[in-house]
Design a protein around this motif. Structure first.
Motif, PDB file in Angstrom:
ATOM      1  N   LEU A  58       0.806  -1.421  -0.035  1.00 37.89           N
ATOM      2  CA  LEU A  58       0.070   0.020   0.050  1.00 37.89           C
ATOM      3  C   LEU A  58       0.903   1.335   0.094  1.00 37.89           C
ATOM      4  O   LEU A  58       1.694   1.338   0.928  1.00 37.89           O
ATOM      5  N   TRP A  59       0.840   2.141  -0.742  1.00 39.11           N
ATOM      6  CA  TRP A  59       1.580   3.543  -1.275  1.00 39.11           C
ATOM      7  C   TRP A  59       0.562   4.606  -0.599  1.00 39.11           C
ATOM      8  O   TRP A  59      -0.267   4.886  -1.580  1.00 39.11           O
ATOM      9  N   VAL A  60       0.716   5.153   0.252  1.00 40.13           N
ATOM     10  CA  VAL A  60      -0.033   6.262   0.709  1.00 40.13           C
ATOM     11  C   VAL A  60       0.568   7.430   0.519  1.00 40.13           C
ATOM     12  O   VAL A  60       1.756   7.785   1.368  1.00 40.13           O
ATOM     13  N   MET A  95      -4.110  -0.145  10.960  1.00 40.53           N
ATOM     14  CA  MET A  95      -3.005  -0.835  10.561  1.00 40.53           C
ATOM     15  C   MET A  95      -1.731   0.075  10.225  1.00 40.53           C
ATOM     16  O   MET A  95      -0.605  -0.217  10.861  1.00 40.53           O
ATOM     17  N   ALA A  96      -1.910   1.232   9.935  1.00 39.21           N
ATOM     18  CA  ALA A  96      -1.084   2.020   9.785  1.00 39.21           C
ATOM     19  C   ALA A  96      -0.448   2.450  11.008  1.00 39.21           C
ATOM     20  O   ALA A  96       0.688   3.040  11.211  1.00 39.21           O
ATOM     21  N   ASN A  97      -1.157   2.891  12.288  1.00 38.25           N
ATOM     22  CA  ASN A  97      -0.632   2.874  13.566  1.00 38.25           C
ATOM     23  C   ASN A  97       0.384   1.977  14.060  1.00 38.25           C
ATOM     24  O   ASN A  97       1.198   2.405  14.876  1.00 38.25           O
ATOM     25  N   HIS A  98       0.571   1.035  13.387  1.00 42.42           N
ATOM     26  CA  HIS A  98       1.559   0.225  13.688  1.00 42.42           C
ATOM     27  C   HIS A  98       2.999   0.271  12.850  1.00 42.42           C
ATOM     28  O   HIS A  98       3.939  -0.317  12.955  1.00 42.42           O
ATOM     29  N   GLY A  99       2.906   1.367  11.781  1.00 41.38           N
ATOM     30  CA  GLY A  99       3.952   1.615  10.914  1.00 41.38           C
ATOM     31  C   GLY A  99       5.001   2.365  11.501  1.00 41.38           C
ATOM     32  O   GLY A  99       5.225   2.650  12.894  1.00 41.38           O
ATOM     33  N   HIS A 100       5.833   2.953  10.588  1.00 45.94           N
ATOM     34  CA  HIS A 100       6.718   3.755  10.960  1.00 45.94           C
ATOM     35  C   HIS A 100       6.453   5.095  11.650  1.00 45.94           C
ATOM     36  O   HIS A 100       7.387   5.647  12.479  1.00 45.94           O
ATOM     37  N   TYR A 101       5.368   5.584  11.459  1.00 44.84           N
ATOM     38  CA  TYR A 101       5.052   6.827  12.282  1.00 44.84           C
ATOM     39  C   TYR A 101       4.269   6.622  13.765  1.00 44.84           C
ATOM     40  O   TYR A 101       3.800   7.487  14.321  1.00 44.84           O
ATOM     41  N   GLY A 102       4.217   5.235  13.860  1.00 43.17           N
ATOM     42  CA  GLY A 102       3.417   4.975  15.189  1.00 43.17           C
ATOM     43  C   GLY A 102       2.141   5.525  15.113  1.00 43.17           C
ATOM     44  O   GLY A 102       1.397   5.743  14.108  1.00 43.17           O
ATOM     45  N   GLY A 103       1.317   5.278  16.329  1.00 44.15           N
ATOM     46  CA  GLY A 103      -0.036   5.932  16.712  1.00 44.15           C
ATOM     47  C   GLY A 103      -0.513   7.140  17.139  1.00 44.15           C
ATOM     48  O   GLY A 103      -1.576   7.334  17.429  1.00 44.15           O
ATOM     49  N   GLY A 104       0.750   8.129  16.737  1.00 42.67           N
ATOM     50  CA  GLY A 104       0.326   9.560  17.432  1.00 42.67           C
ATOM     51  C   GLY A 104      -0.407  10.192  16.323  1.00 42.67           C
ATOM     52  O   GLY A 104      -0.681   9.797  15.189  1.00 42.67           O
ATOM     53  N   THR A 142      -3.561  -6.995   8.674  1.00 41.12           N
ATOM     54  CA  THR A 142      -2.263  -7.423   9.597  1.00 41.12           C
ATOM     55  C   THR A 142      -1.325  -6.447   9.028  1.00 41.12           C
ATOM     56  O   THR A 142      -0.660  -6.633   7.899  1.00 41.12           O
ATOM     57  N   PHE A 143      -0.680  -5.711   9.901  1.00 36.93           N
ATOM     58  CA  PHE A 143       0.555  -4.853   9.480  1.00 36.93           C
ATOM     59  C   PHE A 143       1.639  -5.783   9.397  1.00 36.93           C
ATOM     60  O   PHE A 143       1.880  -6.619  10.295  1.00 36.93           O
TER      61      PHE A 143
END
Lengths: 100, 283
Positions: free
Chosen positions: A89-91, B1-10, B25-26
């Motif tokens: 997914l590319w956002v 899902m994105a909250n588990h990524g590189h920027y976290g959940g903030g 699932t991340f």
């Protein structure tokens, strides 16, 4: 943007790209029935390919276009589920296929 | 899902590249323009994928997502052009370019030619086509998002087609024209996400040349490509031009038929303020 990614590694990705490239089809580049005379504004139709080359990215910069991108999250998820492959997914903010 | 990524959940952005399963699932993520770094993240994602369950790889049977997408208005039976634009000249930064799509319904696209085109006919392309191109597409967004022109800003623009061949229903033609977009920065397009907070005086001029082939029976173009070469002056808040790069400087565009594939149905950048009542706002 979403990309179906094969679980088989980079070699498989290359194969996917080749298959899609063959399916992309050609695009018009030759004037059809053109007189090749200068347009009224000073530009020359005969130089259209030259003008295009001034603007268009190089082929090496367009390799990503060979991938069959889906443009909605929904389509990507459905394809991922159907084909049992992980989803890329590319956002991005701004125009998704532009540089903004 | 994105909250588990590189920027976290903030708070803040979630821009980036994510690898995930169909159930959300991340697996891995990053936000970079470095291709090698992306490849590493893809490898991480694949490694994590190997540990996922069969259930995680499937969408729930009852899963739905509201289809609120601009591309549902894409005029697939009309004319869809893709465009590229870039800075020209010896000082141009060739690493930057932009791309967009221009949409026209079949009825609008018919305005490229006259009713019964004959060899030698010269036709003034419809105002709707010229305005759309000059207002929304022949703009300086090479380096970032910019603002459109108002109709009055492009009033002197004109494009002409000349029929060079007629073979039954197949009409071949050449294109030439010139566009001028100029504003003192006064915003006259009403309130929208684009409304600027201050004035951005700017101008874009271009000369156009190209050719096309149209099938009268199907009402479809079988070929169409043209270039626009010109000059830009001024800047806008988000178009990436520093105050020292306001021109005048050379700029160019290429327009061509968009191939028939999903990625070419991305909506025009200005779709939410396009001059087209057939576009359904999905918001």
């Amino acid at each position: 943007m979403t990309l179906l990614r094969t679980p088989l590694g980079p070699a498989a990705l290359a194969l996917l790209a080749l298959a899609l490239c063959a399916a992309c089809g050609g695009e018009a580049t030759e004037p059809s029935g053109a007189s090749q005379e200068s347009a009224d504004n000073g530009l020359e139709l005969a130089k259209l390919a030259t003008y295009r080359a001034l603007v268009l990215p190089k082929d090496s910069e367009r390799a990503w276009e060979q991938i069959a991108w889906q443009i909605s999250y929904e389509d990507g998820l459905r394809a991922s589920s159907a084909e049992q492959k992980p989803l890329l997914l590319w956002v991005m903010n701004g125009h998704p296929l532009g540089c903004t | 899902m994105a909250n588990h990524g590189h920027y976290g959940g903030g708070g803040g952005t979630r821009q980036g590249i994510y690898i995930l399963t169909a159930d959300g699932t991340f697996l891995a993520s990053t936000n970079t323009l470095d291709a090698d770094a992306v490849v590493k993240v893809m490898a991480q994602g694949l490694a994590a994928w190997a540990d996922t369950t069969a259930a995680a790889r499937k969408l729930p049977a009852d899963w739905t997502l509201p289809r609120k997408r601009w591309e549902t208005s894409c005029p697939t039976t009309g004319l869809v052009l893709r465009s590229f634009n870039a800075d020209l000249g010896p000082e141009a930064d060739r690493k930057r370019l932009n791309r967009d799509h221009a949409w026209f319904t079949a009825a609008e696209a018919r305005g490229w030619l006259g009713t019964d085109p004959k060899v030698g006919d010269k036709h003034t392309v419809s105002q709707a086509i010229v305005e759309r191109l000059a207002r929304f597409h022949l703009v300086d967004n090479v380096r970032g998002q910019t603002l459109p022109f108002a109709p009055a800003d492009v009033a002197t623009s004109s494009i002409t087609t000349t029929v060079t061949k007629r073979d039954g229903d197949t009409v071949s033609f050449e294109i030439d024209g010139a566009t001028q977009g100029e504003t003192d920065g006064t915003w006259t397009l009403g309130a929208s996400d684009w409304t600027p907070s201050e004035k951005y005086p700017r101008a874009v001029t271009s000369k156009i040349v190209g050719h096309g082939r149209f099938d009268l029976a199907s009402g479809r173009f079988t070929a169409l490509e043209f270039v626009a070469l010109g000059e830009r002056t001024g800047r806008t808040n988000l178009n990436g031009r520093p105050k020292g790069d306001v021109g005048p400087a050379r700029i160019g565009w290429v327009f061509e038929l968009a191939p028939d594939r999903p990625a070419e149905r991305v909506a025009p950048a200005f779709v939410d303020i396009y001059d087209a009542d057939w576009i359904v706002d999905p918001r």
